[in-house]
Design a protein around this motif. Structure first.
Motif, PDB file in Angstrom:
ATOM      1  N   LEU A  97       1.014  -1.398   0.699  1.00 39.13           N
ATOM      2  CA  LEU A  97      -0.301   0.146  -0.649  1.00 39.13           C
ATOM      3  C   LEU A  97       0.496   1.628   0.015  1.00 39.13           C
ATOM      4  O   LEU A  97       0.257   2.204  -0.552  1.00 39.13           O
ATOM      5  N   TYR A  98       2.345   1.071   0.794  1.00 38.80           N
ATOM      6  CA  TYR A  98       2.989   1.877   1.120  1.00 38.80           C
ATOM      7  C   TYR A  98       3.032   3.231  -0.209  1.00 38.80           C
ATOM      8  O   TYR A  98       3.439   3.718  -1.031  1.00 38.80           O
ATOM      9  N   PHE A  99       4.103   1.631  -0.915  1.00 37.41           N
ATOM     10  CA  PHE A  99       4.656   1.721  -2.344  1.00 37.41           C
ATOM     11  C   PHE A  99       3.421   1.708  -3.951  1.00 37.41           C
ATOM     12  O   PHE A  99       4.224   2.055  -4.694  1.00 37.41           O
ATOM     13  N   GLU A 100       2.230   1.984  -3.562  1.00 36.27           N
ATOM     14  CA  GLU A 100       1.526   2.387  -4.135  1.00 36.27           C
ATOM     15  C   GLU A 100       1.992   1.278  -5.387  1.00 36.27           C
ATOM     16  O   GLU A 100       0.908   1.095  -6.474  1.00 36.27           O
ATOM     17  N   LEU A 152       8.493  -9.718  -1.383  1.00 36.71           N
ATOM     18  CA  LEU A 152       9.428  -8.980  -0.712  1.00 36.71           C
ATOM     19  C   LEU A 152      10.628  -8.056  -1.702  1.00 36.71           C
ATOM     20  O   LEU A 152      11.067  -7.619  -1.557  1.00 36.71           O
ATOM     21  N   ASP A 153      10.971  -9.549  -2.140  1.00 37.21           N
ATOM     22  CA  ASP A 153      11.808  -8.424  -3.878  1.00 37.21           C
ATOM     23  C   ASP A 153      11.664  -7.341  -4.509  1.00 37.21           C
ATOM     24  O   ASP A 153      12.237  -6.793  -4.848  1.00 37.21           O
ATOM     25  N   GLU A 154      10.172  -7.664  -5.092  1.00 34.02           N
ATOM     26  CA  GLU A 154       9.623  -6.107  -5.137  1.00 34.02           C
ATOM     27  C   GLU A 154       9.358  -5.175  -4.867  1.00 34.02           C
ATOM     28  O   GLU A 154      10.048  -4.438  -5.091  1.00 34.02           O
ATOM     29  N   ILE A 155       8.981  -5.681  -3.475  1.00 36.84           N
ATOM     30  CA  ILE A 155       9.203  -4.264  -2.509  1.00 36.84           C
ATOM     31  C   ILE A 155      10.543  -3.927  -2.355  1.00 36.84           C
ATOM     32  O   ILE A 155      10.227  -2.309  -1.916  1.00 36.84           O
ATOM     33  N   ASP A 161      13.533   2.662  -5.772  1.00 37.51           N
ATOM     34  CA  ASP A 161      12.909   2.882  -6.024  1.00 37.51           C
ATOM     35  C   ASP A 161      12.665   4.889  -5.402  1.00 37.51           C
ATOM     36  O   ASP A 161      12.233   6.069  -5.732  1.00 37.51           O
ATOM     37  N   LYS A 162      11.907   3.979  -4.867  1.00 36.97           N
ATOM     38  CA  LYS A 162      11.317   5.063  -3.442  1.00 36.97           C
ATOM     39  C   LYS A 162      12.192   6.382  -3.116  1.00 36.97           C
ATOM     40  O   LYS A 162      12.139   7.624  -3.522  1.00 36.97           O
ATOM     41  N   GLU A 163      13.060   5.557  -3.020  1.00 39.91           N
ATOM     42  CA  GLU A 163      13.959   6.444  -2.161  1.00 39.91           C
ATOM     43  C   GLU A 163      14.636   7.209  -3.394  1.00 39.91           C
ATOM     44  O   GLU A 163      14.398   9.014  -3.286  1.00 39.91           O
ATOM     45  N   LYS A 164      15.221   6.912  -4.317  1.00 38.75           N
ATOM     46  CA  LYS A 164      15.399   7.910  -5.187  1.00 38.75           C
ATOM     47  C   LYS A 164      14.564   8.434  -5.970  1.00 38.75           C
ATOM     48  O   LYS A 164      14.750   9.479  -6.141  1.00 38.75           O
ATOM     49  N   PHE A 165      13.512   7.980  -5.742  1.00 38.73           N
ATOM     50  CA  PHE A 165      12.263   9.098  -5.984  1.00 38.73           C
ATOM     51  C   PHE A 165      11.581  10.184  -5.471  1.00 38.73           C
ATOM     52  O   PHE A 165      12.069  11.964  -5.371  1.00 38.73           O
ATOM     53  N   LEU A 166      12.161   9.883  -3.415  1.00 39.69           N
ATOM     54  CA  LEU A 166      12.329  11.411  -2.975  1.00 39.69           C
ATOM     55  C   LEU A 166      13.197  11.830  -2.866  1.00 39.69           C
ATOM     56  O   LEU A 166      13.418  13.611  -2.543  1.00 39.69           O
ATOM     57  N   GLU A 167      13.903  11.661  -2.771  1.00 33.01           N
ATOM     58  CA  GLU A 167      15.776  12.381  -3.012  1.00 33.01           C
ATOM     59  C   GLU A 167      15.877  12.956  -4.788  1.00 33.01           C
ATOM     60  O   GLU A 167      16.275  14.278  -4.126  1.00 33.01           O
ATOM     61  N   HIS A 240      15.730  16.648 -12.619  1.00 31.50           N
ATOM     62  CA  HIS A 240      15.843  15.393 -11.531  1.00 31.50           C
ATOM     63  C   HIS A 240      14.863  14.076 -12.180  1.00 31.50           C
ATOM     64  O   HIS A 240      14.772  12.669 -10.977  1.00 31.50           O
ATOM     65  N   GLY A 241      14.349  13.270 -12.865  1.00 34.27           N
ATOM     66  CA  GLY A 241      13.893  12.316 -13.231  1.00 34.27           C
ATOM     67  C   GLY A 241      13.260  12.051 -13.135  1.00 34.27           C
ATOM     68  O   GLY A 241      12.326  13.708 -12.706  1.00 34.27           O
TER      69      GLY A 241
END
Length: 323
Positions: A97-100, A152-155, A161-167, A240-241
C-alpha cells in the motif's frame, strides 16, 4: 515295547489277541493329522488376531512413531502458516500500500496444484489420507513462501526506487528563509511589472540581495546553464528524473556546469537580476512532464508547518511580480 491287547471270544470261550488292521491304523492316523492341522491353524489364526509377533510389534511401533512425526510436522506447519499469513497481511496492508503496488490476491497466494494428481503415489496405504494432506499442505506452504519472497523482492526494488524518487523530486525552498527579503510573488495571476497587465505568473519570486546563495531543490543533472531563453536571463534547469524539472532564473552567476550531477541542497548559483527582471530576485519554476506546476506544493523538505502556512498565505496574494 508296545503292549499286547486281547479280547474275550465267546464262541471259543478263550482270549484272542487284538490285531489292528492297516486300514484302520491309516484311518486313525489320517484323522489325527487332520485334527492336529486344524487345531494348529485355528491356534495360529486366533493368535494372529489377538497376539502380535515381535515383528508386528516393531512395525506397530514404527507406524505409531510415523503418525506422531506427521502430527508434529503438521503442528510446525500450522506455526509456519500463521507466521506467513502475518507477513502476507503486513505485505498487502502496509508495504504494498505504501509503495502503491497492487495487493497480491488471496487466490494467488493459496492456489493449489491442478492437472496431474501429484499425490497418487501416496494412495493405497493405511495412512494415505494423512500423508497426502500433509504433503499437500507442505506444497502450498512452500508456494506461499515463494510468492511472498518474490513480493518482498519487488517491495525492496520499489523501496529503492521510492528512496531515489524522494531524493530526486524538488522538495525544498531554493533560497533559505534567513536570506530572504520577502516572498515577492507566487504562482497564479499577477500584475506584470513592465506592462502593468494582469497575466499568469508560472513560478515563484523570492526577493533577496544580489549574490544570495541558491540551492538545488532535489537530486538531478544540470541540463542547461545559459541565458538563451527569453526573459529568464542567466538561468539553470535541473532534470530530476520521473518527469520533474526545476528552473532557476535571473542569476548573477553560476556555481555548476552543464551535465553536472547535483544533490539536493548543493549550491548551484547566486541571486541576480539578469534578463527581464525589475530587481534582484530568484524566479523559480517546477515542471512535471513538461507542464508548469505550482512550486508551493514542493517545500515540505525544509519548512515547518507554520513556515509553510506563512509562505502559502504570502504566495496567494495577487500582487505585482518582479519579472
Amino acid at each position: 515295547m508296545a503292549k499286547v491287547k486281547y479280547y474275550y471270544d465267546a464262541d471259543t470261550l478263550s482270549y484272542r489277541k487284538i490285531v489292528r488292521k492297516k486300514r484302520t491304523t491309516f484311518k486313525y492316523a489320517t484323522v489325527f493329522i487332520v485334527a492336529a492341522a486344524l487345531f494348529g491353524f485355528l491356534s495360529f489364526f486366533i493368535t494372529s488376531q489377538y497376539l502380535e509377533s515381535p515383528k508386528e510389534r516393531q512395525l506397530s511401533r514404527e507406524l505409531q512413531n510415523m503418525e506422531l512425526q506427521y502430527e508434529l510436522l503438521n503442528k510446525r506447519m500450522d506455526d509456519a502458516i500463521a507466521a506467513l499469513e502475518n507477513v502476507e497481511e503486513r505485505d498487502n496492508a502496509i508495504y504494498r500500500l505504501y509503495f502503491e503496488a497492487n495487493p497480491i490476491p488471496e487466490e494467488q497466494r493459496r492456489a493449489g496444484f491442478g492437472g496431474v494428481n501429484r499425490y497418487k503415489k501416496f494412495e493405497g496405504f493405511d495412512n494415505s489420507q494423512l500423508i497426502s494432506e500433509t504433503n499437500k499442505r507442505l506444497d502450498i506452504l512452500e508456494k506461499g513462501i515463494v510468492v511472498q519472497s518474490m513480493s518482498l523482492d519487488e517491495i525492496a526494488k520499489l523501496a529503492e526506487d521510492k528512496e531515489k524518487f524522494l531524493e530526486a523530486i524538488p522538495a525544498i525552498q531554493p533560497v533559505s528563509n534567513q536570506d530572504l527579503t520577502r516572498m515577492a510573488s507566487g504562482y497564479g495571476y499577477r500584475t506584470d511589472p513592465f506592462t502593468k497587465i494582469r497575466k499568469f505568473h508560472f513560478g515563484m519570486d523570492f526577493t533577496a540581495p544580489r549574490g544570495t546563495p541558491i540551492y538545488a531543490t532535489g537530486d538531478g543533472i544540470v541540463r542547461r546553464a545559459d541565458n538563451s531563453s527569453t526573459g529568464y536571463g542567466n538561468h539553470i534547469r535541473i532534470d530530476h528524473g520521473y518527469g520533474y524539472t526545476s528552473l532557476y532564473a535571473h542569476l548573477y552567476k553560476y556555481n555548476i556546469r552543464v551535465n553536472q550531477r547535483v544533490k539536493r541542497g548543493d549550491l548551484i548559483g547566486f541571486v541576480g537580476s539578469t534578463g527581464r527582471s525589475e530587481a534582484p530576485h530568484l524566479h523559480y519554476e517546477v515542471f512535471k512532464d513538461g507542464e508548469r506546476i505550482n512550486p508551493i506544493n514542493f517545500y515540505y523538505g525544509n519548512l515547518s508547518p507554520e513556515e509553510f502556512n506563512v509562505l502559502l498565505r504570502k504566495a496567494s496574494l495577487e500582487n505585482q511580480s518582479l519579472d
